[in-house]
Design a protein around this motif. Structure first.
Motif, PDB file in Angstrom:
ATOM      1  N   ALA A  62       0.908  -1.037   0.069  1.00  0.00           N
ATOM      2  CA  ALA A  62      -0.176   0.098   0.082  1.00  0.00           C
ATOM      3  C   ALA A  62       0.868   1.255  -0.016  1.00  0.00           C
ATOM      4  O   ALA A  62       0.259   2.182  -0.469  1.00  0.00           O
ATOM      5  CB  ALA A  62      -0.812  -0.025   1.021  1.00  0.00           C
ATOM      6  N   GLN A  63       2.161   1.014   0.584  1.00  0.00           N
ATOM      7  CA  GLN A  63       2.981   2.478   0.787  1.00  0.00           C
ATOM      8  C   GLN A  63       3.629   2.548  -0.478  1.00  0.00           C
ATOM      9  O   GLN A  63       3.918   3.555  -1.050  1.00  0.00           O
ATOM     10  CB  GLN A  63       3.780   2.181   1.854  1.00  0.00           C
ATOM     11  CG  GLN A  63       4.781   3.420   2.031  1.00  0.00           C
ATOM     12  CD  GLN A  63       5.666   3.201   3.383  1.00  0.00           C
ATOM     13  OE1 GLN A  63       5.822   2.048   4.057  1.00  0.00           O
ATOM     14  NE2 GLN A  63       6.240   4.399   3.989  1.00  0.00           N
ATOM     15  N   ALA A  64       3.794   1.279  -1.230  1.00  0.00           N
ATOM     16  CA  ALA A  64       4.750   1.609  -2.526  1.00  0.00           C
ATOM     17  C   ALA A  64       3.804   2.114  -3.684  1.00  0.00           C
ATOM     18  O   ALA A  64       4.259   2.298  -4.648  1.00  0.00           O
ATOM     19  CB  ALA A  64       5.182   0.304  -2.680  1.00  0.00           C
ATOM     20  N   ILE A 106       2.760  24.688   0.734  1.00  0.00           N
ATOM     21  CA  ILE A 106       4.281  24.055   0.865  1.00  0.00           C
ATOM     22  C   ILE A 106       4.264  23.387   2.445  1.00  0.00           C
ATOM     23  O   ILE A 106       4.470  22.330   3.009  1.00  0.00           O
ATOM     24  CB  ILE A 106       5.502  24.579   0.772  1.00  0.00           C
ATOM     25  CG1 ILE A 106       5.575  24.892  -0.995  1.00  0.00           C
ATOM     26  CG2 ILE A 106       6.593  23.944   1.256  1.00  0.00           C
ATOM     27  CD1 ILE A 106       6.482  25.658  -1.279  1.00  0.00           C
ATOM     28  N   MET A 107       3.923  24.211   3.325  1.00  0.00           N
ATOM     29  CA  MET A 107       3.571  24.037   4.753  1.00  0.00           C
ATOM     30  C   MET A 107       2.534  22.815   4.989  1.00  0.00           C
ATOM     31  O   MET A 107       2.827  21.752   5.845  1.00  0.00           O
ATOM     32  CB  MET A 107       3.373  25.193   5.604  1.00  0.00           C
ATOM     33  CG  MET A 107       4.270  26.279   5.798  1.00  0.00           C
ATOM     34  SD  MET A 107       3.568  27.714   6.649  1.00  0.00           S
ATOM     35  CE  MET A 107       3.253  27.224   8.103  1.00  0.00           C
ATOM     36  N   ASN A 108       1.361  23.017   4.241  1.00  0.00           N
ATOM     37  CA  ASN A 108       0.613  21.944   4.344  1.00  0.00           C
ATOM     38  C   ASN A 108       0.924  20.702   3.578  1.00  0.00           C
ATOM     39  O   ASN A 108       0.761  19.616   4.527  1.00  0.00           O
ATOM     40  CB  ASN A 108      -0.647  22.413   3.632  1.00  0.00           C
ATOM     41  CG  ASN A 108      -1.810  21.350   3.852  1.00  0.00           C
ATOM     42  OD1 ASN A 108      -2.520  20.886   5.106  1.00  0.00           O
ATOM     43  ND2 ASN A 108      -2.109  20.703   2.787  1.00  0.00           N
ATOM     44  N   SER A 109       1.719  20.530   2.769  1.00  0.00           N
ATOM     45  CA  SER A 109       2.515  19.508   2.089  1.00  0.00           C
ATOM     46  C   SER A 109       3.436  18.753   2.998  1.00  0.00           C
ATOM     47  O   SER A 109       3.382  17.514   3.086  1.00  0.00           O
ATOM     48  CB  SER A 109       3.024  19.973   0.723  1.00  0.00           C
ATOM     49  OG  SER A 109       2.038  20.346  -0.112  1.00  0.00           O
ATOM     50  N   PHE A 110       4.260  19.436   3.546  1.00  0.00           N
ATOM     51  CA  PHE A 110       5.173  19.069   4.536  1.00  0.00           C
ATOM     52  C   PHE A 110       4.643  18.446   5.894  1.00  0.00           C
ATOM     53  O   PHE A 110       5.194  17.335   6.183  1.00  0.00           O
ATOM     54  CB  PHE A 110       6.243  20.054   4.993  1.00  0.00           C
ATOM     55  CG  PHE A 110       7.222  20.508   3.908  1.00  0.00           C
ATOM     56  CD1 PHE A 110       7.572  19.306   2.951  1.00  0.00           C
ATOM     57  CD2 PHE A 110       7.866  21.435   3.502  1.00  0.00           C
ATOM     58  CE1 PHE A 110       8.422  19.887   1.886  1.00  0.00           C
ATOM     59  CE2 PHE A 110       8.933  21.988   2.896  1.00  0.00           C
ATOM     60  CZ  PHE A 110       9.271  21.137   1.801  1.00  0.00           C
ATOM     61  N   THR A 111       3.550  19.206   6.186  1.00  0.00           N
ATOM     62  CA  THR A 111       2.801  18.378   7.464  1.00  0.00           C
ATOM     63  C   THR A 111       2.315  16.961   6.873  1.00  0.00           C
ATOM     64  O   THR A 111       2.297  16.084   7.772  1.00  0.00           O
ATOM     65  CB  THR A 111       1.694  19.378   8.067  1.00  0.00           C
ATOM     66  OG1 THR A 111       2.335  20.642   8.219  1.00  0.00           O
ATOM     67  CG2 THR A 111       0.950  18.760   8.960  1.00  0.00           C
ATOM     68  N   THR A 135       8.394   9.832   2.079  1.00  0.00           N
ATOM     69  CA  THR A 135       9.115  10.930   1.416  1.00  0.00           C
ATOM     70  C   THR A 135       9.411  10.940   0.055  1.00  0.00           C
ATOM     71  O   THR A 135      10.166  11.246  -0.646  1.00  0.00           O
ATOM     72  CB  THR A 135      10.457  11.211   2.211  1.00  0.00           C
ATOM     73  OG1 THR A 135      11.248  10.278   2.331  1.00  0.00           O
ATOM     74  CG2 THR A 135      10.046  11.847   3.487  1.00  0.00           C
ATOM     75  N   SER A 136       8.604   9.840  -0.790  1.00  0.00           N
ATOM     76  CA  SER A 136       8.839   9.688  -2.196  1.00  0.00           C
ATOM     77  C   SER A 136       8.595  10.759  -3.012  1.00  0.00           C
ATOM     78  O   SER A 136       7.598  11.578  -2.643  1.00  0.00           O
ATOM     79  CB  SER A 136       8.346   8.135  -2.609  1.00  0.00           C
ATOM     80  OG  SER A 136       6.794   8.290  -2.305  1.00  0.00           O
ATOM     81  N   LEU A 137       8.970  10.924  -4.182  1.00  0.00           N
ATOM     82  CA  LEU A 137       8.865  11.852  -5.065  1.00  0.00           C
ATOM     83  C   LEU A 137       7.240  11.961  -5.438  1.00  0.00           C
ATOM     84  O   LEU A 137       6.621  12.864  -5.772  1.00  0.00           O
ATOM     85  CB  LEU A 137       9.789  11.613  -6.257  1.00  0.00           C
ATOM     86  CG  LEU A 137       9.695  13.109  -7.228  1.00  0.00           C
ATOM     87  CD1 LEU A 137       9.884  14.366  -6.529  1.00  0.00           C
ATOM     88  CD2 LEU A 137      10.254  12.845  -8.486  1.00  0.00           C
TER      89      LEU A 137
END
Length: 246
Positions: A7-9, A159-164, A172-174
């Motif tokens: 699921a993570q992949a 970007i702040m919301n994305s990093f959260t 942290t995959s692209l």
């Protein structure tokens, strides 16, 4: 393989179209985007309105100058213009002629200060016309200067919301990072989309206003000289009458 790893992949697919980026963005970023789009529409409405207004004004100035220099008497031209709203050169002409007629039709017949009063009326009329031509151009300047910063604010929030979200998912995959960053940068793109045409149009329209103002001031100087000569002639005739009567 562990189902959790599978699921993570296989991250959830993201819609990277413009509408998809908007719809998936944080609500604050959505508000920024909607505000910038509304500002862009407002800018284009002003640009189109002012472009048409300046074109009409130039045509009206050309027509007025053709009539003014055709040899028609000033009285006839004034009578044909005073009954309807006048703009541009016609407004300058009508304002000066009204002051002229008030001075000669009044009981005081104060000729000595008439050139100064006419010049003052001309200056006020030109200032009023330039203000009419310049109206709402400050909106373009404001959006042109503030648009990129408003878009940048949306980008920072996105970007702040994305990093959260990345920290919460521990992935942290692209494929996970890219959609959120794209949504955030989309706000800056919309800010530039609103600001660039506003700045270019503001500079162009300000240049057009400057040209029209130069024409107004040039005509005012010429017309003031014509009226000054007529005032001098009338004062001269008035000075000769008592001598002739004696």
């Amino acid at each position: 393989m562990n189902p959790a790893d599978v699921a993570q992949a296989a991250p959830v697919a993201h819609d990277l179209s413009f509408f998809g980026l908007f719809w998936q963005a944080h609500f604050i970023v959505k508000l920024v985007m909607l505000g910038l789009l509304a500002a862009s529409v407002w800018c284009w409405a002003i640009i189109i309105d002012k472009t048409l207004l300046y074109a009409r004004t130039k045509r009206a100035m050309d027509r007025f100058e053709d009539v003014f220099w055709s040899g028609q008497s000033l009285e006839e031209l004034f009578r044909s213009l005073q009954s309807r709203p006048a703009t541009g050169l016609a407004a300058v002409f009508v304002a000066a002629m009204r002051e002229w007629k008030r001075s000669f039709e009044g009981s005081g017949r104060s000729f000595q200060s008439l050139p100064q009063r006419i010049d003052k009326v001309l200056d006020v009329t030109i200032q009023r016309e330039v203000e009419r031509l310049n109206s709402r151009l400050t909106v373009l300047a404001s959006i042109g200067s503030a648009g990129p910063y408003i878009g940048l604010f949306g980008t920072v929030v996105g970007i702040m919301n994305s990093f959260t979200s990345i920290a919460a998912s521990k992935n942290t995959s692209l494929a996970v990072v890219a959609p959120g960053i794209a949504e955030a940068l989309f706000a800056t793109a919309i800010g530039l989309f609103a600001a660039i045409p506003a700045v270019l149009a503001y500079n162009k329209l300000q240049s057009e206003v400057g040209k029209l103002q130069t024409r107004l001031e040039g005509f005012a100087d010429e017309f003031s000289a014509i009226l000054s000569r007529q005032i001098d002639e009338r004062i001269g005739h008035a000075g000769h009458h008592p001598a002739n009567a004696a």
